[in-house]
Design a protein around this motif. Structure first.
Motif, PDB file in Angstrom:
ATOM      1  N   GLN A   1     -11.017 -46.386 -38.600  1.00 28.31           N
ATOM      2  CA  GLN A   1     -12.313 -46.626 -39.232  1.00 28.31           C
ATOM      3  C   GLN A   1     -13.173 -45.363 -39.133  1.00 28.31           C
ATOM      4  N   ILE A   2     -13.147 -44.725 -37.980  1.00 26.96           N
ATOM      5  CA  ILE A   2     -13.901 -43.484 -37.781  1.00 26.96           C
ATOM      6  C   ILE A   2     -13.407 -42.411 -38.746  1.00 26.96           C
ATOM      7  N   ASN A   3     -12.082 -42.323 -38.931  1.00 28.16           N
ATOM      8  CA  ASN A   3     -11.527 -41.350 -39.876  1.00 28.16           C
ATOM      9  C   ASN A   3     -12.062 -41.593 -41.289  1.00 28.16           C
TER      10      ASN A   3
ATOM     11  N   ALA B   1      -8.470 -41.102 -34.824  1.00 25.53           N
ATOM     12  CA  ALA B   1      -9.497 -40.528 -33.957  1.00 25.53           C
ATOM     13  C   ALA B   1      -9.448 -41.218 -32.594  1.00 25.53           C
ATOM     14  N   GLU B   2      -9.715 -40.449 -31.550  1.00 22.23           N
ATOM     15  CA  GLU B   2      -9.726 -41.029 -30.210  1.00 22.23           C
ATOM     16  C   GLU B   2     -10.994 -41.851 -30.017  1.00 22.23           C
ATOM     17  N   THR B   3     -10.821 -42.959 -29.339  1.00 23.86           N
ATOM     18  CA  THR B   3     -11.956 -43.820 -29.028  1.00 23.86           C
ATOM     19  C   THR B   3     -11.889 -44.190 -27.556  1.00 23.86           C
ATOM     20  N   ILE B   4     -13.005 -44.648 -27.051  1.00 24.03           N
ATOM     21  CA  ILE B   4     -13.026 -45.173 -25.696  1.00 24.03           C
ATOM     22  C   ILE B   4     -13.614 -46.571 -25.751  1.00 24.03           C
ATOM     23  N   LYS B   5     -13.239 -47.365 -24.780  1.00 22.38           N
ATOM     24  CA  LYS B   5     -13.781 -48.718 -24.706  1.00 22.38           C
ATOM     25  C   LYS B   5     -14.539 -48.827 -23.392  1.00 22.38           C
TER      26      LYS B   5
ATOM     27  N   ARG C   1     -10.283 -49.059 -34.711  1.00 12.56           N
ATOM     28  CA  ARG C   1     -11.554 -48.322 -34.763  1.00 12.56           C
ATOM     29  C   ARG C   1     -11.340 -46.824 -35.010  1.00 12.56           C
ATOM     30  N   GLY C   2     -10.284 -46.249 -34.435  1.00  4.00           N
ATOM     31  CA  GLY C   2     -10.015 -44.827 -34.649  1.00  4.00           C
ATOM     32  C   GLY C   2      -9.814 -44.492 -36.118  1.00  4.00           C
TER      33      GLY C   2
END
Length: 135
Positions: free
Chosen positions: A69-71, A108-112, A66-67
């Protein structure tokens, strides 16, 4: 929009505000270093584009964290901001050319978010249990 439809053969959905194109974009660089056969994406285009509003892109690949994907999504936003009068196909071509450098950046940093279930709840109306007195 016709260029996107001819090039990518997307699944198209429309509503009164926007058109959504879901398709796969294969990287054109034969030496692309990442093991991505195609970028699976959804391109959302406001009905008012190009006069007002900007398209947005959502990366859908399950094999891309996901990080990253965000980029990709932020990279597309930057491309749109830098070329506000570019065609949709032009924007996608720029993304194609920049995809390697976007993926080479720091994820990119993500949280779950995880739902905490807590201790089992009592059933309403049940009598509380009492321990037998010690003898």
């Amino acid at each position: 929009m016709g260029q996107i439809e001819r090039r990518y053969k997307p699944k198209v959905t429309d509503n009164e505000r926007e058109s959504t194109y879901t398709f796969k974009m294969s990287p054109s660089d034969p030496d692309f270093p990442y093991e991505i056969e195609a970028l699976e994406c959804t391109l959302v285009v406001p009905k008012t584009y190009p006069e007002t509003g900007r398209p947005s892109l959502r990366a859908l690949n399950k094999d891309i964290p996901r990080g990253f994907q965000i980029n990709i999504e932020k990279g597309f936003d930057i491309i749109c901001a830098e070329a506000p009068h570019a065609t949709l196909l032009g924007l996608m071509n720029r993304l194609d050319k920049q995809l390697e450098s976007i993926l080479a950046g720091e994820m990119a940093e993500t949280i779950k978010l995880v739902v905490h279930k807590g201790p089992p709840s009592r059933i309403i109306g049940a009598k509380p249990t009492t321990a037998a007195p010690a003898t």
